[in-house]
Design a protein around this motif. Structure first.
Motif, PDB file in Angstrom:
ATOM      1  N   LEU A  50       1.043  -1.012  -0.352  1.00  0.00           N
ATOM      2  CA  LEU A  50       0.275  -0.234   0.130  1.00  0.00           C
ATOM      3  C   LEU A  50       0.451   1.258   0.017  1.00  0.00           C
ATOM      4  CD1 LEU A  50      -2.913  -1.012   2.664  1.00  0.00           C
ATOM      5  CD2 LEU A  50      -2.956  -0.513   0.238  1.00  0.00           C
ATOM      6  N   VAL A  51       1.945   0.895   1.031  1.00  0.00           N
ATOM      7  CA  VAL A  51       3.070   2.947   0.556  1.00  0.00           C
ATOM      8  C   VAL A  51       3.158   2.808  -1.251  1.00  0.00           C
ATOM      9  CG1 VAL A  51       5.469   4.036   1.675  1.00  0.00           C
ATOM     10  CG2 VAL A  51       3.944   1.686   2.728  1.00  0.00           C
ATOM     11  N   SER A  52       3.575   1.803  -1.643  1.00  0.00           N
ATOM     12  CA  SER A  52       3.770   2.605  -2.600  1.00  0.00           C
ATOM     13  C   SER A  52       3.255   3.152  -3.687  1.00  0.00           C
ATOM     14  CB  SER A  52       5.004   1.547  -4.241  1.00  0.00           C
ATOM     15  OG  SER A  52       4.012   0.561  -4.495  1.00  0.00           O
ATOM     16  N   MET A  53       1.700   1.703  -3.420  1.00  0.00           N
ATOM     17  CA  MET A  53       0.365   2.957  -4.263  1.00  0.00           C
ATOM     18  C   MET A  53       0.211   4.233  -3.778  1.00  0.00           C
ATOM     19  SD  MET A  53      -3.115   0.382  -4.251  1.00  0.00           S
ATOM     20  CE  MET A  53      -2.435  -0.906  -5.427  1.00  0.00           C
ATOM     21  N   LEU A  54      -0.538   3.933  -2.549  1.00  0.00           N
ATOM     22  CA  LEU A  54      -0.464   5.573  -2.167  1.00  0.00           C
ATOM     23  C   LEU A  54       0.408   6.740  -2.364  1.00  0.00           C
ATOM     24  CD1 LEU A  54      -2.062   4.596   0.841  1.00  0.00           C
ATOM     25  CD2 LEU A  54      -3.341   5.862  -0.783  1.00  0.00           C
ATOM     26  N   ALA A  55       1.613   6.159  -2.199  1.00  0.00           N
ATOM     27  CA  ALA A  55       2.855   7.170  -3.120  1.00  0.00           C
ATOM     28  C   ALA A  55       2.101   8.117  -4.079  1.00  0.00           C
ATOM     29  CB  ALA A  55       4.016   6.796  -2.695  1.00  0.00           C
ATOM     30  N   ARG A  56       2.216   6.063  -5.290  1.00  0.00           N
ATOM     31  CA  ARG A  56       2.401   6.643  -6.716  1.00  0.00           C
ATOM     32  C   ARG A  56       1.016   8.029  -6.774  1.00  0.00           C
ATOM     33  NH1 ARG A  56       2.023   1.665  -7.895  1.00  0.00           N
ATOM     34  NH2 ARG A  56      -0.228   1.273  -8.245  1.00  0.00           N
ATOM     35  N   TYR A  95       6.395   5.780   4.453  1.00  0.00           N
ATOM     36  CA  TYR A  95       5.236   6.578   4.371  1.00  0.00           C
ATOM     37  C   TYR A  95       6.261   8.067   4.542  1.00  0.00           C
ATOM     38  CZ  TYR A  95       0.805   3.545   3.445  1.00  0.00           C
ATOM     39  OH  TYR A  95       0.025   2.676   3.275  1.00  0.00           O
ATOM     40  N   ARG A  96       6.611   8.322   5.875  1.00  0.00           N
ATOM     41  CA  ARG A  96       7.773   9.352   5.691  1.00  0.00           C
ATOM     42  C   ARG A  96       8.216  10.165   4.467  1.00  0.00           C
ATOM     43  NH1 ARG A  96      11.766  10.202  10.842  1.00  0.00           N
ATOM     44  NH2 ARG A  96      13.283   8.673   9.243  1.00  0.00           N
ATOM     45  N   THR A  97       8.717   8.873   4.241  1.00  0.00           N
ATOM     46  CA  THR A  97      10.243   9.204   2.754  1.00  0.00           C
ATOM     47  C   THR A  97       9.045   9.290   1.680  1.00  0.00           C
ATOM     48  OG1 THR A  97      11.442   7.168   3.917  1.00  0.00           O
ATOM     49  CG2 THR A  97      11.588   7.960   1.446  1.00  0.00           C
ATOM     50  N   HIS A  98       7.971   8.285   1.121  1.00  0.00           N
ATOM     51  CA  HIS A  98       7.919   7.493   0.057  1.00  0.00           C
ATOM     52  C   HIS A  98       6.008   8.892  -0.225  1.00  0.00           C
ATOM     53  CE1 HIS A  98      10.427   5.127  -1.208  1.00  0.00           C
ATOM     54  NE2 HIS A  98      10.477   4.476  -0.031  1.00  0.00           N
ATOM     55  N   LEU A  99       5.684   9.098   0.841  1.00  0.00           N
ATOM     56  CA  LEU A  99       3.892   9.921   0.567  1.00  0.00           C
ATOM     57  C   LEU A  99       3.770  11.162   1.484  1.00  0.00           C
ATOM     58  CD1 LEU A  99       1.313  10.105  -0.525  1.00  0.00           C
ATOM     59  CD2 LEU A  99       0.612   8.925   1.852  1.00  0.00           C
ATOM     60  N   LEU A 100       4.544  11.456   2.829  1.00  0.00           N
ATOM     61  CA  LEU A 100       4.403  12.640   3.222  1.00  0.00           C
ATOM     62  C   LEU A 100       5.130  13.508   3.456  1.00  0.00           C
ATOM     63  CD1 LEU A 100       3.191  10.251   7.264  1.00  0.00           C
ATOM     64  CD2 LEU A 100       1.600  11.455   5.419  1.00  0.00           C
TER      65      LEU A 100
END
Length: 258
Positions: A50-56, A95-100
């Motif tokens: 989910l991390v990469s999916m939401l980050a994208r 999440y901090r690195t890729h999304l937040l």
């Protein structure tokens, strides 16, 4: 024992289409909540793919609302591994690195564990932070929880046949014997999952097909953890790709953005 109501099942032709629709749904739920009486949006995130999916997908989906709206988001984590945030297994760290880092949500509204504490204290500390963030709720009520499901039917860090499935008092529980490494984790409990206004399970890939058939169709005397997520008054949705849904015979909605 009757099979639980499976909720709304949406099937997408690819993980990419699923991710885009999931991000749009998050943005829509946020807009509805921010326009409501509480004027805030509480989102609970799970790790893994989910991390990469939401980050994208989520930064562009959330951008039209503007930074003033994102400043009223509260973000928590459905479970967390007791490792430093810099560790590759840290859900918050990823999440901090890729999304937040790409969403202007104030750090004070991102609720995290303290990974330096022993696991029991880390769970108590995280529960205290959640109660502060959800003042007025006897049990924290998330507007949206996004959950994954493992090939064994686990969700969050709630594993099959584990005593934590019987937990009714704590809102956050420690686990020191996770069958999936790392062994020490903290997790939201079923009372919190079932208090949410909306729960979305996300599963992709053929490796999830057999367990999804069990969760969504079989009548099991000892239901798998994911099957125990049945929001009391909230909405339950499943977002699957075609590979994950290939064995299902229950009705579902087929989606394509092409």
């Amino acid at each position: 024992m009757a099979a639980p109501a499976p909720g709304l099942i949406s099937v997408f032709s690819s993980p990419q289409e699923l991710g885009a629709s999931l991000a749009q749904l998050v943005a829509q739920r946020a807009a509805c909540c921010l326009a409501g009486p509480r004027a805030r949006f509480a989102l609970g995130l799970s790790g893994g793919s989910l991390v990469s999916m939401l980050a994208r997908e989520l930064p562009s989906a959330a951008a039209p609302a503007g930074s003033a709206s994102l400043a009223r988001w509260t973000v928590g984590f459905c479970d967390e591994r007791l490792v430093p945030f810099e560790h590759a297994e840290s859900t918050y760290g990823l999440y901090r690195t890729h999304l937040l880092s790409r969403l202007p949500i104030p750090d004070s509204q991102v609720i995290t564990i303290n990974p330096q504490l022993p696991v029991e204290e880390a769970a108590e500390d995280y529960a205290k932070k959640l109660r502060q963030a959800f003042q007025g709720d006897s049990i924290p009520v998330f507007d949206l929880l996004i959950l994954g499901v493992g090939p064994d039917g686990h969700t969050c860090s709630l594993f099959p046949d584990h005593p934590l499935l019987q937990e009714r008092e704590k809102i956050v529980a420690p686990i020191s014997d996770s069958p999936k490494p790392p062994p020490e984790r903290v997790t939201l409990t079923l009372p919190v999952l079932n208090a949410a206004r909306t729960v979305i399970f996300v599963a992709t890939g053929e490796g999830k097909a057999a367990i999804l058939k069990r969760i969504l169709e079989d009548k099991e005397e000892n239901p798998l953890p994911a099957a125990l997520v049945q929001p009391h008054t909230g909405k339950l949705c499943w977002f699957l790709d075609e590979a994950a849904a290939k064995l299902l015979t229950v009705p579902f909605e087929k989606h394509s953005t092409l």
